[in-house]
Design a protein around this motif. Structure first.
Motif, PDB file in Angstrom:
ATOM      1  N   HIS A 144       0.994   4.044  12.026  1.00 37.24           N
ATOM      2  CA  HIS A 144       1.724   5.312  12.116  1.00 37.24           C
ATOM      3  C   HIS A 144       2.545   5.368  13.400  1.00 37.24           C
ATOM      4  CE1 HIS A 144       2.668   9.465  11.397  1.00 37.24           C
ATOM      5  NE2 HIS A 144       2.158   9.825  12.568  1.00 37.24           N
ATOM      6  N   ALA A 145       1.956   4.929  14.498  1.00 34.66           N
ATOM      7  CA  ALA A 145       2.678   4.954  15.783  1.00 34.66           C
ATOM      8  C   ALA A 145       3.896   4.042  15.754  1.00 34.66           C
ATOM      9  CB  ALA A 145       1.741   4.546  16.915  1.00 34.66           C
ATOM     10  N   SER A 146       3.814   2.946  14.983  1.00 36.28           N
ATOM     11  CA  SER A 146       4.952   2.031  14.903  1.00 36.28           C
ATOM     12  C   SER A 146       5.968   2.470  13.860  1.00 36.28           C
ATOM     13  CB  SER A 146       4.457   0.613  14.589  1.00 36.28           C
ATOM     14  OG  SER A 146       3.887   0.570  13.297  1.00 36.28           O
ATOM     15  N   GLY A 147       5.671   3.550  13.145  1.00 38.46           N
ATOM     16  CA  GLY A 147       6.615   4.072  12.162  1.00 38.46           C
ATOM     17  C   GLY A 147       6.559   3.379  10.811  1.00 38.46           C
ATOM     18  N   LEU A 148       5.558   2.540  10.599  1.00 41.57           N
ATOM     19  CA  LEU A 148       5.470   1.817   9.338  1.00 41.57           C
ATOM     20  C   LEU A 148       4.824   2.633   8.226  1.00 41.57           C
ATOM     21  CD1 LEU A 148       4.469  -1.697  10.715  1.00 41.57           C
ATOM     22  CD2 LEU A 148       6.700  -0.984   9.822  1.00 41.57           C
ATOM     23  N   LEU A 149       3.975   3.592   8.580  1.00 38.23           N
ATOM     24  CA  LEU A 149       3.332   4.451   7.585  1.00 38.23           C
ATOM     25  C   LEU A 149       3.363   5.890   8.056  1.00 38.23           C
ATOM     26  CD1 LEU A 149       0.032   2.682   6.400  1.00 38.23           C
ATOM     27  CD2 LEU A 149       2.120   3.015   5.111  1.00 38.23           C
ATOM     28  N   GLY A 150       3.474   6.784   7.100  1.00 40.51           N
ATOM     29  CA  GLY A 150       3.384   8.201   7.418  1.00 40.51           C
ATOM     30  C   GLY A 150       1.934   8.621   7.554  1.00 40.51           C
ATOM     31  N   GLY A 151       1.705   9.792   8.097  1.00 40.38           N
ATOM     32  CA  GLY A 151       0.355  10.282   8.314  1.00 40.38           C
ATOM     33  C   GLY A 151      -0.445  10.436   7.031  1.00 40.38           C
ATOM     34  N   GLY A 152       0.181  10.967   5.994  1.00 40.33           N
ATOM     35  CA  GLY A 152      -0.499  11.108   4.711  1.00 40.33           C
ATOM     36  C   GLY A 152      -0.864   9.769   4.103  1.00 40.33           C
ATOM     37  N   ASP A 153       0.028   8.797   4.246  1.00 39.66           N
ATOM     38  CA  ASP A 153      -0.247   7.450   3.747  1.00 39.66           C
ATOM     39  C   ASP A 153      -1.450   6.852   4.463  1.00 39.66           C
ATOM     40  OD1 ASP A 153       2.020   7.475   2.031  1.00 39.66           O
ATOM     41  OD2 ASP A 153       3.290   6.964   3.733  1.00 39.66           O
ATOM     42  N   VAL A 154      -1.536   7.079   5.765  1.00 38.19           N
ATOM     43  CA  VAL A 154      -2.661   6.566   6.550  1.00 38.19           C
ATOM     44  C   VAL A 154      -3.960   7.199   6.069  1.00 38.19           C
ATOM     45  CG1 VAL A 154      -3.716   6.553   8.846  1.00 38.19           C
ATOM     46  CG2 VAL A 154      -1.309   5.977   8.592  1.00 38.19           C
ATOM     47  N   LYS A 155      -3.950   8.511   5.870  1.00 42.17           N
ATOM     48  CA  LYS A 155      -5.160   9.200   5.422  1.00 42.17           C
ATOM     49  C   LYS A 155      -5.581   8.728   4.031  1.00 42.17           C
ATOM     50  CE  LYS A 155      -3.210  13.027   6.750  1.00 42.17           C
ATOM     51  NZ  LYS A 155      -2.849  14.421   6.966  1.00 42.17           N
ATOM     52  N   LEU A 156      -4.629   8.495   3.148  1.00 49.64           N
ATOM     53  CA  LEU A 156      -4.969   7.983   1.825  1.00 49.64           C
ATOM     54  C   LEU A 156      -5.512   6.561   1.922  1.00 49.64           C
ATOM     55  CD1 LEU A 156      -5.006   8.574  -1.212  1.00 49.64           C
ATOM     56  CD2 LEU A 156      -2.702   7.594  -1.331  1.00 49.64           C
ATOM     57  N   LEU A 157      -4.912   5.743   2.772  1.00 49.90           N
ATOM     58  CA  LEU A 157      -5.399   4.379   2.979  1.00 49.90           C
ATOM     59  C   LEU A 157      -6.845   4.386   3.466  1.00 49.90           C
ATOM     60  CD1 LEU A 157      -4.757   1.312   3.126  1.00 49.90           C
ATOM     61  CD2 LEU A 157      -4.059   1.702   5.482  1.00 49.90           C
ATOM     62  N   ILE A 158      -7.173   5.288   4.376  1.00 50.72           N
ATOM     63  CA  ILE A 158      -8.536   5.395   4.896  1.00 50.72           C
ATOM     64  C   ILE A 158      -9.506   5.748   3.762  1.00 50.72           C
ATOM     65  CG2 ILE A 158     -10.045   6.778   6.380  1.00 50.72           C
ATOM     66  CD1 ILE A 158      -7.582   6.984   8.308  1.00 50.72           C
ATOM     67  N   ALA A 159      -9.128   6.721   2.939  1.00 50.56           N
ATOM     68  CA  ALA A 159     -10.000   7.154   1.843  1.00 50.56           C
ATOM     69  C   ALA A 159     -10.223   6.039   0.834  1.00 50.56           C
ATOM     70  CB  ALA A 159      -9.407   8.386   1.164  1.00 50.56           C
ATOM     71  N   ILE A 160      -9.169   5.341   0.465  1.00 51.52           N
ATOM     72  CA  ILE A 160      -9.300   4.269  -0.519  1.00 51.52           C
ATOM     73  C   ILE A 160     -10.059   3.082   0.076  1.00 51.52           C
ATOM     74  CG2 ILE A 160      -8.043   2.703  -2.062  1.00 51.52           C
ATOM     75  CD1 ILE A 160      -7.991   5.694  -2.867  1.00 51.52           C
ATOM     76  N   ALA A 161      -9.861   2.821   1.374  1.00 51.05           N
ATOM     77  CA  ALA A 161     -10.620   1.752   2.037  1.00 51.05           C
ATOM     78  C   ALA A 161     -12.114   2.048   1.983  1.00 51.05           C
ATOM     79  CB  ALA A 161     -10.147   1.577   3.478  1.00 51.05           C
ATOM     80  N   ALA A 162     -12.484   3.313   2.125  1.00 55.32           N
ATOM     81  CA  ALA A 162     -13.903   3.680   2.016  1.00 55.32           C
ATOM     82  C   ALA A 162     -14.427   3.387   0.619  1.00 55.32           C
ATOM     83  CB  ALA A 162     -14.096   5.155   2.363  1.00 55.32           C
ATOM     84  N   LEU A 163     -13.581   3.542  -0.386  1.00 57.06           N
ATOM     85  CA  LEU A 163     -13.994   3.248  -1.763  1.00 57.06           C
ATOM     86  C   LEU A 163     -14.162   1.759  -2.017  1.00 57.06           C
ATOM     87  CD1 LEU A 163     -11.853   5.586  -4.042  1.00 57.06           C
ATOM     88  CD2 LEU A 163     -14.327   5.518  -3.866  1.00 57.06           C
ATOM     89  N   VAL A 164     -13.227   0.942  -1.552  1.00 50.93           N
ATOM     90  CA  VAL A 164     -13.282  -0.490  -1.881  1.00 50.93           C
ATOM     91  C   VAL A 164     -14.203  -1.259  -0.959  1.00 50.93           C
ATOM     92  CG1 VAL A 164     -11.005  -0.473  -2.948  1.00 50.93           C
ATOM     93  CG2 VAL A 164     -11.216  -1.140  -0.558  1.00 50.93           C
ATOM     94  N   GLY A 165     -14.483  -0.729   0.235  1.00 49.27           N
ATOM     95  CA  GLY A 165     -15.419  -1.380   1.142  1.00 49.27           C
ATOM     96  C   GLY A 165     -14.844  -2.607   1.815  1.00 49.27           C
ATOM     97  N   PHE A 166     -15.702  -3.232   2.617  1.00 47.88           N
ATOM     98  CA  PHE A 166     -15.322  -4.451   3.318  1.00 47.88           C
ATOM     99  C   PHE A 166     -15.906  -5.629   2.562  1.00 47.88           C
ATOM    100  CE2 PHE A 166     -15.882  -7.776   6.459  1.00 47.88           C
ATOM    101  CZ  PHE A 166     -14.641  -7.798   7.040  1.00 47.88           C
ATOM    102  N   PRO A 167     -15.198  -6.713   2.388  1.00 49.73           N
ATOM    103  CA  PRO A 167     -13.916  -7.137   2.929  1.00 49.73           C
ATOM    104  C   PRO A 167     -12.720  -6.768   2.058  1.00 49.73           C
ATOM    105  CG  PRO A 167     -14.923  -8.998   1.855  1.00 49.73           C
ATOM    106  CD  PRO A 167     -15.884  -7.837   1.724  1.00 49.73           C
ATOM    107  N   ASN A 168     -12.978  -6.073   0.948  1.00 45.70           N
ATOM    108  CA  ASN A 168     -11.883  -5.734   0.035  1.00 45.70           C
ATOM    109  C   ASN A 168     -10.813  -4.867   0.665  1.00 45.70           C
ATOM    110  OD1 ASN A 168     -13.069  -7.156  -2.117  1.00 45.70           O
ATOM    111  ND2 ASN A 168     -14.358  -5.413  -2.599  1.00 45.70           N
TER     112      ASN A 168
END
Length: 159
Positions: free
Chosen positions: A78-102
């Protein structure tokens, strides 16, 4: 990429529906309003953590670590301007769903899809040369700053 392995088929189906549904809704809203609403991202994260917690405390702890890692990466993007804030929050939520290392594959696939989409939009808008020039400038600046940081850390002089 696969979703986390759950003991219950119900939880697996709920996870896939939550992830896919949230992304589809976010895409529709984002195309119309250029925003991804907090109610969607935060409820997706809450439901993701609730689903993961059904697998036990250890699963919830791992999901929270994934959330923390995705948050740190999201702040940088977000700081580098590559993603918007909403995109970051959605990425975080979906990352919680798929887990690590996915979640690592999730970020890479998202970056590739975003790049392809950006190229397509810039072609349609007849702005491809301008977009490519800006991308080149941004990548060059990132490479130079990385090189300076490495030189400072190692005490080497820039070439």
């Amino acid at each position: 990429m696969t979703f986390q392995q759950f003991d219950s088929p119900f939880i697996t189906v709920a996870t896939v529906l939550l992830g896919g549904g949230s992304c589809a809704i976010a895409a529709c809203i984002d195309l119309r309003t250029r925003r991804v609403p907090n109610w969607l991202t935060l409820s997706t994260l809450a439901l993701a953590l609730a689903l993961v917690s059904l697998q036990g405390v250890a699963s919830l702890e791992r999901a929270l670590l994934v959330v923390l890692g995705a948050l740190l990466l999201g702040i940088i993007l977000h700081a580098s301007g590559l993603l918007g804030g909403g995109d970051v929050k959605l990425l975080i939520a979906i990352a919680a769903l798929v887990g690590f290392p996915n979640c690592v594959a999730l970020v890479l696939y998202t970056a590739v899809a975003g790049g392809v989409l950006a190229i397509g939009v810039s072609v349609v808008q007849r702005r491809l040369p301008e977009v490519m020039a800006k991308t080149n400038s941004a990548l060059t600046a990132m490479w130079i700053s990385k090189r300076v940081a490495i030189d400072r850390a190692t005490g080497a002089a820039s070439a």
